[in-house]
Scaffold this active site. Structure first.
Site, PDB file in Angstrom:
ATOM      1  N   ARG A 139      -8.341   4.740   0.901  1.00 30.37           N
ATOM      2  CA  ARG A 139      -9.567   4.841   1.772  1.00 30.37           C
ATOM      3  C   ARG A 139     -10.504   5.918   1.490  1.00 30.37           C
ATOM      4  O   ARG A 139     -11.646   5.844   1.564  1.00 30.37           O
ATOM      5  CB  ARG A 139      -8.907   4.782   3.270  1.00 30.37           C
ATOM      6  CG  ARG A 139      -8.705   3.436   3.339  1.00 30.37           C
ATOM      7  CD  ARG A 139      -7.825   3.594   4.825  1.00 30.37           C
ATOM      8  NE  ARG A 139      -6.202   3.982   4.386  1.00 30.37           N
ATOM      9  CZ  ARG A 139      -5.329   4.190   5.335  1.00 30.37           C
ATOM     10  NH1 ARG A 139      -5.531   3.914   6.411  1.00 30.37           N
ATOM     11  NH2 ARG A 139      -4.151   4.555   5.123  1.00 30.37           N
ATOM     12  N   SER A 176      -4.066   9.401   1.199  1.00 31.02           N
ATOM     13  CA  SER A 176      -5.059   9.973   2.159  1.00 31.02           C
ATOM     14  C   SER A 176      -4.604   9.347   3.731  1.00 31.02           C
ATOM     15  O   SER A 176      -4.872  10.432   4.744  1.00 31.02           O
ATOM     16  CB  SER A 176      -6.446   9.565   1.966  1.00 31.02           C
ATOM     17  OG  SER A 176      -6.823   8.157   1.984  1.00 31.02           O
ATOM     18  N   GLY A 177      -3.755   8.228   3.602  1.00 29.06           N
ATOM     19  CA  GLY A 177      -3.242   7.950   4.856  1.00 29.06           C
ATOM     20  C   GLY A 177      -3.801   7.767   6.284  1.00 29.06           C
ATOM     21  O   GLY A 177      -3.338   8.030   7.331  1.00 29.06           O
ATOM     22  N   GLY A 178      -5.225   7.848   6.364  1.00 31.60           N
ATOM     23  CA  GLY A 178      -6.176   7.698   7.400  1.00 31.60           C
ATOM     24  C   GLY A 178      -7.075   8.857   7.783  1.00 31.60           C
ATOM     25  O   GLY A 178      -7.855   8.597   8.742  1.00 31.60           O
ATOM     26  N   LYS A 213       3.998  10.891  -4.565  1.00 30.02           N
ATOM     27  CA  LYS A 213       2.699  10.788  -3.801  1.00 30.02           C
ATOM     28  C   LYS A 213       3.252  10.705  -2.270  1.00 30.02           C
ATOM     29  O   LYS A 213       3.482   9.862  -1.732  1.00 30.02           O
ATOM     30  CB  LYS A 213       2.245   9.290  -3.967  1.00 30.02           C
ATOM     31  CG  LYS A 213       1.071   8.814  -3.256  1.00 30.02           C
ATOM     32  CD  LYS A 213       0.384   7.925  -3.968  1.00 30.02           C
ATOM     33  CE  LYS A 213      -0.939   7.076  -3.077  1.00 30.02           C
ATOM     34  NZ  LYS A 213      -1.643   6.153  -3.648  1.00 30.02           N
ATOM     35  N   GLU A 230       6.380   7.144  -3.673  1.00 30.23           N
ATOM     36  CA  GLU A 230       5.593   7.360  -2.507  1.00 30.23           C
ATOM     37  C   GLU A 230       6.265   7.197  -1.233  1.00 30.23           C
ATOM     38  O   GLU A 230       6.412   5.904  -0.527  1.00 30.23           O
ATOM     39  CB  GLU A 230       4.437   6.275  -2.704  1.00 30.23           C
ATOM     40  CG  GLU A 230       3.510   6.604  -1.457  1.00 30.23           C
ATOM     41  CD  GLU A 230       2.202   5.555  -1.471  1.00 30.23           C
ATOM     42  OE1 GLU A 230       2.107   4.716  -2.073  1.00 30.23           O
ATOM     43  OE2 GLU A 230       1.284   6.063  -0.587  1.00 30.23           O
ATOM     44  N   ARG A 244      -9.839  -4.519   5.227  1.00 34.48           N
ATOM     45  CA  ARG A 244     -10.998  -3.702   4.613  1.00 34.48           C
ATOM     46  C   ARG A 244     -12.393  -4.489   4.583  1.00 34.48           C
ATOM     47  O   ARG A 244     -13.244  -4.162   5.031  1.00 34.48           O
ATOM     48  CB  ARG A 244     -10.578  -2.952   3.524  1.00 34.48           C
ATOM     49  CG  ARG A 244      -9.234  -2.293   3.207  1.00 34.48           C
ATOM     50  CD  ARG A 244      -9.365  -0.928   3.890  1.00 34.48           C
ATOM     51  NE  ARG A 244      -8.083  -0.170   3.304  1.00 34.48           N
ATOM     52  CZ  ARG A 244      -7.389   0.009   4.359  1.00 34.48           C
ATOM     53  NH1 ARG A 244      -7.539  -0.468   5.470  1.00 34.48           N
ATOM     54  NH2 ARG A 244      -6.121   0.672   3.908  1.00 34.48           N
TER      55      ARG A 244
HETATM   56  P1  13P Z   1      -4.705   5.465   1.210  1.00 39.29           P
HETATM   57  O1  13P Z   1      -5.239   6.846   0.478  1.00 39.29           O
HETATM   58  O2  13P Z   1      -5.840   4.960   1.899  1.00 39.29           O
HETATM   59  O3  13P Z   1      -3.743   6.071   2.293  1.00 39.29           O
HETATM   60  O4  13P Z   1      -3.906   4.974   0.315  1.00 39.29           O
HETATM   61  C1  13P Z   1      -3.219   5.239  -0.638  1.00 39.29           C
HETATM   62  C2  13P Z   1      -2.079   4.325  -1.083  1.00 39.29           C
HETATM   63  O5  13P Z   1      -2.052   3.963  -2.197  1.00 39.29           O
HETATM   64  C3  13P Z   1      -1.151   3.949  -0.077  1.00 39.29           C
HETATM   65  O6  13P Z   1      -0.079   3.333  -0.673  1.00 39.29           O
END
Ligand code: 13P
Length: 341
Positions: free
Chosen positions: A292, A261-263, A219, A177, A33
């Site tokens: 992100r 959010s995953g991208g 999550k 998650e 990042r």
């Molecule tokens: P993102 O929202 O950037 O996908 O990250 C969330 C997260 O904690 C991934 O483990």
């Protein structure tokens, strides 16, 4: 800890109009990042950047909890206050990432299994002392013609369940998650099908390990088409399929769902959550646990001018506020634009 106490932590994490800030990027991830903004990933830079986020005025208006990385939970501010203390005083709950990353899965080497169970009981006791009250463990699944394999689905679910049981034993709330990644050219129905399978297996294992589901938070990924697919899905379709998948596969005792959010872009993540909440007819609180999609704009601005702290905090606060609105379907594109600095 009693099930009531665990449940009250979980409820605080998904309190109305609030969501979770995932600031637990591992050292290699935060380096990626930072390299996007031409900044060196030194411990001092990581500390300055994250301190700036955590000292945002009114942080807990929209943020219920903050997930930290091991390095950060041990750091202090310039005034000598520990980071967990700072977060607790702001009114948010402290969380800690526990897994040690996704490693090659022996037996299916193109896939990953998440590690970190060895010595976890001892680490948990230490994190509790440092102020953590919830935790995170991320499993990842790739979609392709042959994957995820039965082996990847089963071994990751097993690890997630052993993790969750240990966390509850240590009086903390586990965030579970299982992330089905969006990389690929699969369609949205394939994502739905794989996510359903993954969730079913996770809850089967969580039950087998006697995890108290009302003291957990899920999550998950949203149900999205692969990022290389030309045909994009509408927000309505994404929301409908996401809700259907969760309704069919998540036991009703789970108090809340906090999406990753995953991208997705910041706007996509906010808009999709808003749409999900428009049609949410379940008892699950549906909120965000974004990395992100909460930090992107703030991080970009920080890369340009590290001295402009107040404005960067305003940008971060604006994103948190927009996501807060989306937890009760009150977000609009106009509001989002209107507030931009
Ligand atoms: P993102 O929202 O950037 O996908 O990250 C969330 C997260 O904690 C991934 O483990």
């Amino acid at each position: 800890m009693s099930s009531t106490k665990l449940n009250s932590i979980a409820q605080a994490m998904v309190a109305p109009n609030k969501g979770i800030l995932a600031a637990d990027e591992s050292t290699p991830t935060i380096a990626k990042r930072f390299s996007n903004i031409d900044t060196e990933s030194t411990e001092a830079n990581r500390q300055t950047y994250r301190n700036m986020l955590f000292t945002t005025p009114g942080l807990s208006d929209y943020i219920s909890g903050v997930i930290l990385f091991d390095e950060t939970i041990r750091q202090t501010t310039k005034s000598g206050k520990s980071i967990p203390e700072l977060i607790i005083q702001s009114g948010a709950v402290v969380g800690i990432k526990l897994d040690t990353g996704a490693k090659v899965l022996a037996g299916s080497p193109e896939e990953k299994v998440t590690e970190g169970l060895d010595g976890l009981r001892e680490r948990l006791a230490e994190y509790y002392e440092l102020g953590a009250r919830f935790t995170k463990w991320r499993a990842v699944y790739n979609i392709s013609e042959k994957y995820p394999s039965e082996l990847a689905i089963k071994s990751n679910a097993h690890a997630l369940a052993r993790y969750a049981a240990l966390v509850q034993e240590a009086n903390m709330v586990p965030i579970v998650e299982p992330e089905v990644l969006m990389e690929g050219d699969h369609d949205i129905n394939k994502c739905y099908e794989v996510t359903a399978k993954v969730l079913k297996e996770c809850y089967k294992e969580l039950k087998l390990h006697n995890v108290n589901l009302n003291g957990t938070i899920l999550k998950p990924n949203m149900i999205l088409p692969g990022n290389k697919l030309k045909n994009k899905s509408s927000t309505e379709e994404i929301a409908k399929l996401t809700l259907k998948c969760l309704k069919e596969n998540v036991p009703s005792e789970v108090p809340g769902i906090a999406f990753l959010s995953g991208g997705q872009t910041e706007i996509e993540a906010t808009q999709n959550l808003n749409e999900i909440n428009k049609i949410n007819d379940t008892n699950f609180a549906m909120t965000f646990s974004y990395g992100r999609a909460l930090q992107q704009s703030a991080l970009k601005h920080w890369g340009k001018n590290q001295e402009d702290i107040l404005n960067i905090q305003k940008i971060f606060n604006h994103r948190a506020k927009m996501n807060s609105l989306s937890t009760s379907a009150r977000w609009t594109e106009d509001l989002d634009k209107l507030n931009i600095q």
